[in-house]
Design a protein around this motif. Sequence first.
Motif, PDB file in Angstrom:
ATOM      1  N   SER A  87      44.858  44.895  32.443  1.00 13.96           N
ATOM      2  CA  SER A  87      46.130  44.890  33.153  1.00 13.96           C
ATOM      3  C   SER A  87      45.877  45.470  34.544  1.00 13.96           C
ATOM      4  O   SER A  87      44.743  45.786  34.898  1.00 13.96           O
ATOM      5  CB  SER A  87      47.177  45.717  32.406  1.00 13.96           C
ATOM      6  OG  SER A  87      46.818  47.068  32.404  1.00 13.96           O
ATOM      7  N   PHE A  88      46.952  45.636  35.279  1.00 12.53           N
ATOM      8  CA  PHE A  88      46.817  46.203  36.622  1.00 12.53           C
ATOM      9  C   PHE A  88      46.219  47.606  36.560  1.00 12.53           C
ATOM     10  O   PHE A  88      45.422  47.983  37.418  1.00 12.53           O
ATOM     11  CB  PHE A  88      48.175  46.232  37.321  1.00 12.53           C
ATOM     12  CG  PHE A  88      48.139  46.883  38.666  1.00 12.53           C
ATOM     13  CD1 PHE A  88      47.551  46.238  39.745  1.00 12.53           C
ATOM     14  CD2 PHE A  88      48.662  48.147  38.856  1.00 12.53           C
ATOM     15  CE1 PHE A  88      47.494  46.838  40.989  1.00 12.53           C
ATOM     16  CE2 PHE A  88      48.614  48.758  40.085  1.00 12.53           C
ATOM     17  CZ  PHE A  88      48.038  48.103  41.159  1.00 12.53           C
ATOM     18  N   SER A  89      46.603  48.378  35.550  1.00 13.24           N
ATOM     19  CA  SER A  89      46.109  49.752  35.450  1.00 13.24           C
ATOM     20  C   SER A  89      44.602  49.802  35.197  1.00 13.24           C
ATOM     21  O   SER A  89      43.977  50.828  35.430  1.00 13.24           O
ATOM     22  CB  SER A  89      46.851  50.517  34.354  1.00 13.24           C
ATOM     23  OG  SER A  89      46.620  49.936  33.098  1.00 13.24           O
ATOM     24  N   SER A  90      44.019  48.704  34.732  1.00 11.38           N
ATOM     25  CA  SER A  90      42.575  48.661  34.531  1.00 11.38           C
ATOM     26  C   SER A  90      41.824  48.705  35.857  1.00 11.38           C
ATOM     27  O   SER A  90      40.704  49.212  35.921  1.00 11.38           O
ATOM     28  CB  SER A  90      42.176  47.381  33.794  1.00 11.38           C
ATOM     29  OG  SER A  90      42.828  47.298  32.559  1.00 11.38           O
ATOM     30  N   PHE A  91      42.440  48.197  36.889  1.00  9.75           N
ATOM     31  CA  PHE A  91      41.792  48.117  38.201  1.00  9.75           C
ATOM     32  C   PHE A  91      42.317  49.148  39.193  1.00  9.75           C
ATOM     33  O   PHE A  91      41.807  49.248  40.302  1.00  9.75           O
ATOM     34  CB  PHE A  91      41.964  46.710  38.777  1.00  9.75           C
ATOM     35  CG  PHE A  91      41.377  45.650  37.909  1.00  9.75           C
ATOM     36  CD1 PHE A  91      40.006  45.462  37.878  1.00  9.75           C
ATOM     37  CD2 PHE A  91      42.182  44.868  37.095  1.00  9.75           C
ATOM     38  CE1 PHE A  91      39.440  44.500  37.063  1.00  9.75           C
ATOM     39  CE2 PHE A  91      41.628  43.911  36.271  1.00  9.75           C
ATOM     40  CZ  PHE A  91      40.258  43.727  36.249  1.00  9.75           C
ATOM     41  N   LEU A  92      43.318  49.907  38.809  1.00  9.42           N
ATOM     42  CA  LEU A  92      43.937  50.877  39.710  1.00  9.42           C
ATOM     43  C   LEU A  92      42.954  51.891  40.309  1.00  9.42           C
ATOM     44  O   LEU A  92      43.025  52.166  41.510  1.00  9.42           O
ATOM     45  CB  LEU A  92      45.076  51.598  38.981  1.00  9.42           C
ATOM     46  CG  LEU A  92      45.981  52.471  39.830  1.00  9.42           C
ATOM     47  CD1 LEU A  92      46.680  51.631  40.890  1.00  9.42           C
ATOM     48  CD2 LEU A  92      46.995  53.174  38.960  1.00  9.42           C
ATOM     49  N   PRO A  93      42.010  52.446  39.544  1.00  9.13           N
ATOM     50  CA  PRO A  93      41.090  53.433  40.151  1.00  9.13           C
ATOM     51  C   PRO A  93      40.255  52.862  41.303  1.00  9.13           C
ATOM     52  O   PRO A  93      39.901  53.594  42.230  1.00  9.13           O
ATOM     53  CB  PRO A  93      40.179  53.831  38.989  1.00  9.13           C
ATOM     54  CG  PRO A  93      40.908  53.471  37.764  1.00  9.13           C
ATOM     55  CD  PRO A  93      41.792  52.325  38.109  1.00  9.13           C
ATOM     56  N   PHE A  94      39.975  51.573  41.265  1.00  5.38           N
ATOM     57  CA  PHE A  94      39.146  50.970  42.310  1.00  5.38           C
ATOM     58  C   PHE A  94      39.841  50.962  43.669  1.00  5.38           C
ATOM     59  O   PHE A  94      39.184  50.906  44.698  1.00  5.38           O
ATOM     60  CB  PHE A  94      38.737  49.549  41.920  1.00  5.38           C
ATOM     61  CG  PHE A  94      37.824  49.523  40.730  1.00  5.38           C
ATOM     62  CD1 PHE A  94      36.522  49.983  40.822  1.00  5.38           C
ATOM     63  CD2 PHE A  94      38.278  49.060  39.504  1.00  5.38           C
ATOM     64  CE1 PHE A  94      35.678  49.976  39.728  1.00  5.38           C
ATOM     65  CE2 PHE A  94      37.435  49.048  38.397  1.00  5.38           C
ATOM     66  CZ  PHE A  94      36.143  49.506  38.511  1.00  5.38           C
TER      67      PHE A  94
END
Length: 79
Positions: free
Chosen positions: A48-55
Amino acid sequence: MASQFSSYTTEELLKKLNTQKKLSIFHGCIIVLLFVVAIYKTIEEGFSFSSFLPFFFIPMQVIFILEIKKIKKELVSRK
């Protein structure tokens, strides 16, 4: 060419360096926490979006680190 920190006094630079280091450490911890949450959510719910948020926050951390290096370089040039 004069650096952007050449107008600061040495004391101001040391204070700014200390603040930047603290902010960088705090920001790095937040990024690690975001990665942990992203991995957990990815395992539980899939991508989901939260999977890529740290990047999205990594470039800010790079800017913090580069800023610290510039301040250190200015302090060394004054000695």
